[in-house]
Scaffold this motif. Structure first.
Motif, PDB file in Angstrom:
ATOM      1  N   LEU A   3       0.822  -1.214   0.000  1.00 42.35           N
ATOM      2  CA  LEU A   3       0.000   0.000   0.000  1.00 42.35           C
ATOM      3  C   LEU A   3       0.854   1.262   0.000  1.00 42.35           C
ATOM      4  O   LEU A   3       0.435   2.290  -0.535  1.00 42.35           O
ATOM      5  CB  LEU A   3      -0.956  -0.006   1.194  1.00 42.35           C
ATOM      6  N   GLN A   4       2.046   1.193   0.576  1.00 44.00           N
ATOM      7  CA  GLN A   4       2.940   2.360   0.575  1.00 44.00           C
ATOM      8  C   GLN A   4       3.423   2.697  -0.840  1.00 44.00           C
ATOM      9  O   GLN A   4       3.857   3.815  -1.088  1.00 44.00           O
ATOM     10  CB  GLN A   4       4.122   2.121   1.503  1.00 44.00           C
ATOM     11  N   ARG A  63       1.481   2.977  -3.274  1.00 49.49           N
ATOM     12  CA  ARG A  63       0.392   3.800  -3.811  1.00 49.49           C
ATOM     13  C   ARG A  63       0.067   3.480  -5.267  1.00 49.49           C
ATOM     14  O   ARG A  63      -0.080   4.370  -6.105  1.00 49.49           O
ATOM     15  CB  ARG A  63       0.692   5.277  -3.648  1.00 49.49           C
ATOM     16  N   ALA A  68      -2.476   2.023  -8.078  1.00 58.49           N
ATOM     17  CA  ALA A  68      -3.906   1.798  -8.331  1.00 58.49           C
ATOM     18  C   ALA A  68      -4.019   0.584  -9.245  1.00 58.49           C
ATOM     19  O   ALA A  68      -3.346   0.518 -10.266  1.00 58.49           O
ATOM     20  CB  ALA A  68      -4.525   3.016  -8.988  1.00 58.49           C
TER      21      ALA A  68
END
Length: 115
Positions: free
Chosen positions: A87-88, A90, A92
């Protein structure tokens, strides 16, 4: 090191036994597709609010060794990341793919990803 920025991310089931079956299956898919495996949280008590990092409970070293061995056989790095580290980045997703399940109690859900 992640392989070419391509990942396999999966929604964890709530039961620990089902989690390990899903993890094994996702590891095989990641190896076959030459992607980095993203290890999701363990859902303590099956609730989204009780997420725990896999490494907070289990040692990642055996899983890393297994992924590296599978990667060597498949000709790629066999990397893995925990979901918090993923998740770090970022990133999509281009799409989410829900696999068909035959059990009507296991309907596809995006709840884990939306939380």
């Amino acid at each position: 090191k992640p392989f070419s920025g391509r990942y396999v991310v999966f929604q964890p089931p709530s039961g620990l036994g089902e989690y390990f079956v899903a993890l094994r299956n996702a590891a095989g898919i990641a190896a076959a597709l030459h992607r980095t495996l993203v290890v999701p949280h363990i859902l303590w008590d099956g609730k989204l609010g009780s997420r725990m990092r896999f490494s907070a409970i289990f040692d990642l070293a055996p899983l890393r060794r297994a992924m590296a061995a599978a990667g060597t056989l498949a000709g790629y790095s066999g990397a893995l990341l925990e979901v918090d580290d993923f998740l770090q980045l970022r990133l999509a997703p281009d799409c989410l793919l829900f696999l068909h399940v035959k059990d009507p109690h296991l309907l596809p859900s995006r709840a884990y990803f939306d939380a």
